[in-house]
Design a protein around this motif. Structure first.
Motif, PDB file in Angstrom:
ATOM      1  N   TRP A   1       1.708  -4.453  10.420  1.00 15.03           N
ATOM      2  CA  TRP A   1       3.183  -3.928  10.019  1.00 15.03           C
ATOM      3  C   TRP A   1       3.338  -3.984   8.305  1.00 15.03           C
ATOM      4  CZ3 TRP A   1       6.155  -0.542  12.079  1.00 15.03           C
ATOM      5  CH2 TRP A   1       5.709  -0.326  13.473  1.00 15.03           C
ATOM      6  N   SER A   2       2.238  -4.627   7.309  1.00 15.37           N
ATOM      7  CA  SER A   2       2.370  -4.711   6.391  1.00 15.37           C
ATOM      8  C   SER A   2       1.622  -3.678   5.606  1.00 15.37           C
ATOM      9  CB  SER A   2       1.377  -6.327   6.287  1.00 15.37           C
ATOM     10  OG  SER A   2       2.124  -7.390   6.746  1.00 15.37           O
ATOM     11  N   ASN A   3       1.368  -2.355   6.346  1.00 15.03           N
ATOM     12  CA  ASN A   3       0.280  -1.667   5.367  1.00 15.03           C
ATOM     13  C   ASN A   3       1.013  -0.778   5.176  1.00 15.03           C
ATOM     14  OD1 ASN A   3      -2.185  -1.991   7.378  1.00 15.03           O
ATOM     15  ND2 ASN A   3      -1.261  -1.407   8.686  1.00 15.03           N
ATOM     16  N   LEU A   4       1.834  -0.598   4.408  1.00 17.82           N
ATOM     17  CA  LEU A   4       1.889   0.292   3.103  1.00 17.82           C
ATOM     18  C   LEU A   4       2.970  -0.294   2.178  1.00 17.82           C
ATOM     19  CD1 LEU A   4       5.678   1.502   4.486  1.00 17.82           C
ATOM     20  CD2 LEU A   4       3.771   2.131   4.409  1.00 17.82           C
ATOM     21  N   TRP A   5       2.161  -1.808   2.228  1.00 22.71           N
ATOM     22  CA  TRP A   5       2.047  -2.673   0.520  1.00 22.71           C
ATOM     23  C   TRP A   5       1.216  -2.329   0.067  1.00 22.71           C
ATOM     24  CZ3 TRP A   5       6.093  -5.113  -0.996  1.00 22.71           C
ATOM     25  CH2 TRP A   5       6.251  -6.412  -0.205  1.00 22.71           C
ATOM     26  N   PRO A   6      -0.057  -1.835  -0.032  1.00 21.95           N
ATOM     27  CA  PRO A   6      -0.917  -1.304  -0.768  1.00 21.95           C
ATOM     28  C   PRO A   6      -0.356  -0.172  -1.095  1.00 21.95           C
ATOM     29  CG  PRO A   6      -1.846  -2.339   1.153  1.00 21.95           C
ATOM     30  CD  PRO A   6      -0.710  -2.190   1.716  1.00 21.95           C
ATOM     31  N   ILE A   7       0.692   0.641  -0.432  1.00 12.35           N
ATOM     32  CA  ILE A   7       0.653   1.757  -1.154  1.00 12.35           C
ATOM     33  C   ILE A   7       1.825   1.378  -1.971  1.00 12.35           C
ATOM     34  CG2 ILE A   7       1.703   4.789  -0.425  1.00 12.35           C
ATOM     35  CD1 ILE A   7      -1.069   3.279   0.954  1.00 12.35           C
ATOM     36  N   LEU A   8       2.623   0.769  -2.323  1.00  9.63           N
ATOM     37  CA  LEU A   8       3.493   0.553  -3.382  1.00  9.63           C
ATOM     38  C   LEU A   8       2.876  -0.723  -4.423  1.00  9.63           C
ATOM     39  CD1 LEU A   8       6.436  -1.599  -1.948  1.00  9.63           C
ATOM     40  CD2 LEU A   8       6.493   1.304  -2.954  1.00  9.63           C
ATOM     41  N   PHE A   9       1.452  -1.055  -4.151  1.00 12.59           N
ATOM     42  CA  PHE A   9       0.775  -1.042  -5.558  1.00 12.59           C
ATOM     43  C   PHE A   9      -0.097  -0.623  -5.868  1.00 12.59           C
ATOM     44  CE2 PHE A   9      -3.734  -2.424  -5.897  1.00 12.59           C
ATOM     45  CZ  PHE A   9      -3.465  -3.094  -7.234  1.00 12.59           C
ATOM     46  N   VAL A  10      -0.344   0.181  -5.255  1.00 14.95           N
ATOM     47  CA  VAL A  10      -1.170   1.928  -5.844  1.00 14.95           C
ATOM     48  C   VAL A  10      -0.480   2.338  -7.911  1.00 14.95           C
ATOM     49  CG1 VAL A  10      -1.708   3.841  -5.867  1.00 14.95           C
ATOM     50  CG2 VAL A  10      -2.709   2.070  -4.208  1.00 14.95           C
ATOM     51  N   ALA A  11       1.223   2.630  -6.851  1.00 12.24           N
ATOM     52  CA  ALA A  11       2.265   3.459  -7.814  1.00 12.24           C
ATOM     53  C   ALA A  11       2.062   2.606  -9.590  1.00 12.24           C
ATOM     54  CB  ALA A  11       3.598   3.263  -7.266  1.00 12.24           C
ATOM     55  N   PHE A  12       2.435   1.066  -9.116  1.00  4.93           N
ATOM     56  CA  PHE A  12       2.058  -0.141 -10.188  1.00  4.93           C
ATOM     57  C   PHE A  12       0.821  -0.313 -10.739  1.00  4.93           C
ATOM     58  CE2 PHE A  12       6.099  -1.605  -7.569  1.00  4.93           C
ATOM     59  CZ  PHE A  12       6.743  -2.065  -8.564  1.00  4.93           C
ATOM     60  N   LEU A  13      -0.483  -0.092  -9.951  1.00  8.04           N
ATOM     61  CA  LEU A  13      -1.336  -0.126 -10.752  1.00  8.04           C
ATOM     62  C   LEU A  13      -2.077   1.561 -11.220  1.00  8.04           C
ATOM     63  CD1 LEU A  13      -3.963  -1.687 -10.617  1.00  8.04           C
ATOM     64  CD2 LEU A  13      -4.723  -0.333  -8.985  1.00  8.04           C
ATOM     65  N   TYR A  14      -1.372   2.392 -11.320  1.00  3.62           N
ATOM     66  CA  TYR A  14      -1.812   3.142 -12.233  1.00  3.62           C
ATOM     67  C   TYR A  14      -0.151   3.203 -12.731  1.00  3.62           C
ATOM     68  CZ  TYR A  14      -5.586   5.554  -9.363  1.00  3.62           C
ATOM     69  OH  TYR A  14      -6.655   5.909  -8.692  1.00  3.62           O
ATOM     70  N   GLY A  15       0.799   2.950 -12.878  1.00  3.04           N
ATOM     71  CA  GLY A  15       1.579   2.881 -14.031  1.00  3.04           C
ATOM     72  C   GLY A  15       1.495   1.618 -15.211  1.00  3.04           C
ATOM     73  N   VAL A  16       0.076   1.131 -15.009  1.00  8.54           N
ATOM     74  CA  VAL A  16       0.051  -0.021 -15.810  1.00  8.54           C
ATOM     75  C   VAL A  16      -1.288   0.105 -17.090  1.00  8.54           C
ATOM     76  CG1 VAL A  16       1.486  -1.821 -15.225  1.00  8.54           C
ATOM     77  CG2 VAL A  16      -1.188  -1.627 -14.569  1.00  8.54           C
ATOM     78  N   LEU A  17      -1.954   1.235 -15.336  1.00  4.14           N
ATOM     79  CA  LEU A  17      -3.651   1.181 -16.294  1.00  4.14           C
ATOM     80  C   LEU A  17      -4.170   2.655 -16.688  1.00  4.14           C
ATOM     81  CD1 LEU A  17      -5.737  -0.561 -12.911  1.00  4.14           C
ATOM     82  CD2 LEU A  17      -5.109  -1.585 -15.680  1.00  4.14           C
ATOM     83  N   SER A  18      -2.450   3.379 -16.035  1.00  7.19           N
ATOM     84  CA  SER A  18      -2.925   4.761 -16.864  1.00  7.19           C
ATOM     85  C   SER A  18      -2.047   5.553 -17.417  1.00  7.19           C
ATOM     86  CB  SER A  18      -3.302   5.934 -15.748  1.00  7.19           C
ATOM     87  OG  SER A  18      -3.408   7.601 -15.968  1.00  7.19           O
ATOM     88  N   THR A  19      -1.884   6.446 -18.730  1.00  7.76           N
ATOM     89  CA  THR A  19      -1.424   6.990 -18.847  1.00  7.76           C
ATOM     90  C   THR A  19      -0.640   8.623 -19.215  1.00  7.76           C
ATOM     91  OG1 THR A  19      -2.608   8.034 -21.261  1.00  7.76           O
ATOM     92  CG2 THR A  19      -1.541   5.875 -21.385  1.00  7.76           C
ATOM     93  N   ARG A  20      -2.191   8.909 -18.334  1.00  5.04           N
ATOM     94  CA  ARG A  20      -1.574  10.330 -17.768  1.00  5.04           C
ATOM     95  C   ARG A  20      -1.118  10.716 -15.891  1.00  5.04           C
ATOM     96  NH1 ARG A  20      -4.836  15.232 -18.506  1.00  5.04           N
ATOM     97  NH2 ARG A  20      -5.554  16.510 -16.886  1.00  5.04           N
ATOM     98  N   VAL A  21      -1.059   9.368 -15.277  1.00  8.20           N
ATOM     99  CA  VAL A  21      -0.946   9.784 -13.893  1.00  8.20           C
ATOM    100  C   VAL A  21       0.656  10.029 -13.810  1.00  8.20           C
ATOM    101  CG1 VAL A  21      -0.456   8.918 -12.186  1.00  8.20           C
ATOM    102  CG2 VAL A  21      -2.466   8.166 -12.734  1.00  8.20           C
ATOM    103  N   SER A  22       1.297  11.220 -13.303  1.00  6.45           N
ATOM    104  CA  SER A  22       2.727  11.073 -13.673  1.00  6.45           C
ATOM    105  C   SER A  22       3.587  11.265 -12.436  1.00  6.45           C
ATOM    106  CB  SER A  22       2.702  12.757 -13.254  1.00  6.45           C
ATOM    107  OG  SER A  22       2.439  13.693 -12.221  1.00  6.45           O
ATOM    108  N   ALA A  23       5.192  11.193 -12.759  1.00  9.81           N
ATOM    109  CA  ALA A  23       6.228  11.073 -11.507  1.00  9.81           C
ATOM    110  C   ALA A  23       5.682  11.929 -10.159  1.00  9.81           C
ATOM    111  CB  ALA A  23       7.341  11.240 -11.853  1.00  9.81           C
ATOM    112  N   ARG A  24       5.716  12.821 -10.582  1.00  6.52           N
ATOM    113  CA  ARG A  24       4.877  14.122  -9.542  1.00  6.52           C
ATOM    114  C   ARG A  24       3.663  13.270  -8.570  1.00  6.52           C
ATOM    115  NH1 ARG A  24       5.765  20.555 -10.297  1.00  6.52           N
ATOM    116  NH2 ARG A  24       7.349  19.258 -10.604  1.00  6.52           N
ATOM    117  N   ALA A  25       2.798  13.129  -9.443  1.00  4.73           N
ATOM    118  CA  ALA A  25       1.695  12.811  -8.718  1.00  4.73           C
ATOM    119  C   ALA A  25       1.408  11.144  -7.938  1.00  4.73           C
ATOM    120  CB  ALA A  25       0.778  12.333  -9.586  1.00  4.73           C
TER     121      ALA A  25
END
Length: 517
Positions: free
Chosen positions: A418-442
């Protein structure tokens, strides 16, 4: 199972409950409670207090039950994961933590609104709420196992009594009461573990060399690392080298990015520098505690399999510790252990309820009703949500206990599934700090797609499969993570980001953020 606790044992438990109640009342009276005080303790907590609070919050009855059970059933190999995550903690701090101190912040998900948009924030907050509700259920599942074997409490009684008291002191004192109680709970937890280990040393003749040699001969230490099969890539493996690397890296990165249960404690610190100090101290406290718990499991294996004592038929690995406490510890030590278990349970549940209330109010209610900020109605909302969140968490806990009894897995596996949704949330933060190109819709599409994959996979490859054909429970989060890592850069070719990102990514970080320490 009938309780073996006596009057002295219950006196210890009653004293602990009285101390927690006193701390709750002391936190409530004598200061004005607004939302900042109730949810964040005015960001005034000392770093060592915060470190102990994080430790107690993360150290649940799951740890108390499952870690010795893991060592008893399978050996000490997983200890490397718990101890080794500190190696990647600096990366997690560098990538994420400082962004939460760039502006007055209540939740980690406020960053997602600044980086993407409000929809991303609200959806991520909703996912967190679901994860923590299931996590609370898992905590009570673990508590039910140990309290039933130790003191004979019916599982639903544990939920009703312990849960209600925990919600009550959280309601009265807010996060300050929760954190101060966590400090006491940390001391009690550590004392309980030391008492159990000392007693095990005593009954085994203070001969750890013999104990560890016996454990080694029965594959209960680190023999797994010498097995070539450990290094193969096989999704049916319960544990292997690739899962070790996966957990070592992802564990601290997720904790420092998307876990509001931890982030909220760190945000009560006086500043960023103290929050960093608290983060390292928490891990440094956790390492010896984890080591002692694994040793307890190994000593229990020697005691009951080395012709020193007989374990009754039907006692599972997760229940051995409770049986030992009930029959081998002199009063008032069983009371101390019960108090430590109550501490672990109450600390985690209080932290979960407090973080659920904060996320629901600040990330879902407040954006929809911004005029509530700073008004008396704001505190009424917080208190009502504390009660509602507590009742909902306790209800989910009851369902989890009933559901969990129908699945033949260890406690670690139940929680892992039941912890398998954590990695999905993590990706939103990871691309948030690493990429300037990734958009909200993506990111919105990624959250939906990755979340769907990681909700479907446990059903298809775990619960619906015969026990011998299931995927290893820790592999179940990998497919959704792979989808979530691949989608954002691809989708951003269609929907590139056009928002101003000053101070929100590593590339655009400003001097004000660098100096906010």
């Amino acid at each position: 199972m009938e309780s073996m606790l006596g009057i002295f044992d219950w006196t210890v438990v009653a004293l602990y409950i009285a101390v927690v109640a006193f701390l709750s009342l002391r936190s409530r009276f004598g200061r004005t409670q607004d939302a900042d005080e109730y949810l964040m303790a005015k960001r005034s907590m000392n770093w060592i207090v915060v470190a102990l609070a994080v430790f107690a919050t993360l150290f649940s009855t799951i740890s108390f039950v499952s870690v010795p059970g893991e060592a008893y059933n399978y050996g000490m190999a997983m200890m490397v994961l718990g101890a080794g995550q500190i190696l990647f903690l600096p990366l997690g701090i560098y990538l994420f933590l400082r962004f939460f101190f760039a502006a007055p912040t209540f939740t980690a998900y406020e960053y997602l609104e600044r980086r993407y948009n409000r929809s991303c924030r609200m959806i991520a907050a909703t996912i967190f709420i679901l994860i923590r509700l299931f996590y609370t259920g898992g905590v009570f599942y673990a508590a039910a196992v140990i309290f039933e074997s130790l003191v004979g409490w019916p599982p639903l009684w544990t939920i009703a009594a312990v849960g209600s008291f925990t919600v009550l002191y959280t309601l009265v004192g807010g996060v300050r009461a929760v954190i101060l109680a966590d400090v006491i709970q940390s001391v009690v937890i550590f004392g309980g573990i030391v008492a159990i280990l000392f007693r095990l040393l005593q009954v085994t003749g203070f001969d750890p060399v013999t104990v560890l040699s016996f454990a080694h001969a029965h594959d209960r230490t680190f023999e797994l690392f010498a097995d070539p099969a450990f290094y193969r890539l096989n999704v049916h493996d319960r544990w292997n080298f690739w899962l070790l690397i996966y957990g070592l890296i992802l564990g601290p990165l997720m904790t420092m990015s998307c876990d509001q249960l931890v982030i909220q404690r760190l945000l009560t610190s006086r500043n960023y520098r103290q929050a960093v100090r608290s983060s390292y101290t928490n891990y440094l406290i956790s390492i010896p505690v984890i080591g002692m718990l694994y040793l307890i499991g190994v000593f229990l294996f020697f005691y009951y399999h080395g012709d020193m004592a007989v374990l009754p038929a039907g006692i599972r690995g997760d229940q051995v510790l409770g049986y030992f406490i009930n029959h081998e510890l002199p009063a008032p030590l069983p009371g101390v252990i019960v108090t430590a278990l109550l501490s672990a349970l109450m600390s985690t549940v209080a932290g979960a309820v407090n973080s659920l209330v904060t996320v629901f109010f600040k990330d879902i209610v407040s954006p929809l009703r911004p005029l509530l900020a700073g008004t008396p109605v704001e505190m009424r909302y917080c208190r009502c949500l504390t009660v509602a969140g507590g009742v909902l968490a306790l209800g989910v806990s009851g369902l989890m206990i009933l559901f969990g009894q129908g699945v033949r897995t260890t406690l670690m596996e139940v929680i892992g599934v039941w912890s398998n949704l954590w990695p999905i949330l993590f990706v939103a933060f990871l691309y948030g700090v690493l990429s300037t190109r990734v958009s909200a819709r993506a990111i919105l599409v990624t959250l939906a797609a990755g979340g769907a994959v990681n909700l479907i996979f446990p059903c298809l490859m775990y619960y619906a499969m015969p026990e011998g054909e299931r995927w290893g429970f820790q592999w179940l989060g990998v497919p959704g993570l792979a989808v979530a890592l691949i989608l954002p850069p691809l989708l951003s070719r269609l929907w590139p980001n056009r928002r101003e990102l000053d101070g929100l990514t590593l590339k655009t970080i400003g001097e004000s953020l660098r100096n906010n320490r």
